[in-house]
Design a protein around this motif. Sequence first.
Motif, short mmCIF file in Angstrom:
data_model
loop_
_atom_site.label_atom_id
_atom_site.label_comp_id
_atom_site.label_asym_id
_atom_site.label_seq_id
_atom_site.Cartn_x
_atom_site.Cartn_y
_atom_site.Cartn_z
N THR A 108 0.86 -1.14 0.13
CA THR A 108 0.46 -0.32 0.10
C THR A 108 0.53 1.29 -0.57
OG1 THR A 108 -1.90 -1.47 1.37
CG2 THR A 108 -1.67 1.19 1.68
N ARG A 144 0.97 3.89 -3.05
CA ARG A 144 0.80 5.28 -3.06
C ARG A 144 1.38 6.17 -3.68
NH1 ARG A 144 -0.92 5.44 2.79
NH2 ARG A 144 -3.22 4.68 3.19
N ASP A 150 2.17 8.47 -7.81
CA ASP A 150 2.33 10.26 -7.56
C ASP A 150 0.67 10.27 -6.47
OD1 ASP A 150 4.42 9.89 -9.29
OD2 ASP A 150 3.56 10.97 -10.76
N GLU A 151 0.32 10.08 -5.77
CA GLU A 151 -0.07 10.36 -4.79
C GLU A 151 0.64 11.92 -3.64
OE1 GLU A 151 -2.44 8.38 -1.10
OE2 GLU A 151 -0.13 8.38 -0.75
N THR A 152 0.04 12.91 -3.78
CA THR A 152 0.82 13.57 -3.32
C THR A 152 0.89 13.61 -1.62
OG1 THR A 152 -0.22 16.06 -2.83
CG2 THR A 152 -1.86 14.96 -1.86
N ARG A 177 2.21 22.18 -5.89
CA ARG A 177 1.96 20.68 -6.40
C ARG A 177 3.26 19.72 -5.36
NH1 ARG A 177 0.42 19.41 -12.64
NH2 ARG A 177 2.56 20.38 -12.12
N ARG A 222 5.03 15.43 -5.04
CA ARG A 222 4.95 13.65 -4.67
C ARG A 222 6.22 13.40 -4.55
NH1 ARG A 222 7.91 12.17 -9.55
NH2 ARG A 222 8.42 13.84 -11.13
#
Length: 307
Positions: free
Chosen positions: A198, A202, A206-208, A236, A238
């Motif tokens: 998991t 993420r 490219d989850e913030t 933004r 990542r």
Amino acid sequence: MSSEPSKAGAAALSVASNSALILLKAIAGAITGSVALLTEALHSATDLVASIVALFSVRAADLPADESHPYGHEKIEDMAAAIEGVLILVGSIVIAFEAVRHLIQGTGVQRLGVGIAVLAVSIVVNLMVSRRLSRRARATGSVALAADAAHLTTDMLSSGGVLAALTLVAVTGWDWLDPVVALVVAAVVAVTGVRILTRSSRVLVDETLPDPELAAIRDVVSANAERGIVGFHELRGRQAGARRHVDLHVQFRSGTSLEEAHRTAHMLQDAIRERLGETDVLIHLEPEDRVRPGEEITTGERPRVRP
């Protein structure tokens, strides 16, 4: 000079320790007939594969950016961590299958002293190696080493459970405890695999960045309002391996020269790196008339950014 090994050196240490433990557990499992010990050997085998993946991934991740990978190779570590998570899940399924089979068919164990001694050695070795890997992971931000350390910690805990079970079997003669404990080991291993998979997934999508890190960036920009900053947007962020990538648009007060804005942008980049660690920061300079309602920065106030 630090006495700690490099990332590759720490991964190589893990490979060596896992190889030795697999051999010891397999021999002990064959001697005692314990399914729990054999599943422990299989558990260590998944750790070995994970360690080998980690060894190659940390070497590849340290390669500098090139024409085909302009953002660097850090995500190789995240991909390796995802592979390790999958391997752990596969190993847990095999362990559970063998445990259920022995529970149904019945099993007998013997010469448990050998197995108990091997498990005690395994716990000590994994404790030492996992601590060293954890220190290297924290020092370098390596997700692959962190995942490998998590594997060894799980192996150590499961070995402790099997050690307690074999001790009980030796004292009580309850042979059914052996496959039952193997099932518990499978559950613990599966939970670890899901967590690692998991976490790495993420990053791969490219989850913030976490809210506290984004808040730290906003604080840095707000703290420099006196330098002509009147607003910012399009923030933004990542992460790839140990490196973070951040980009944002910053608006400057009318009359601010390009040179002044450029100097301020570099100051913001340095301040953000100081707060977050290894970070690539890209700042797009814009004039004051590009500020949108709700995004203004007033000197002495926190930025107000639209959700």
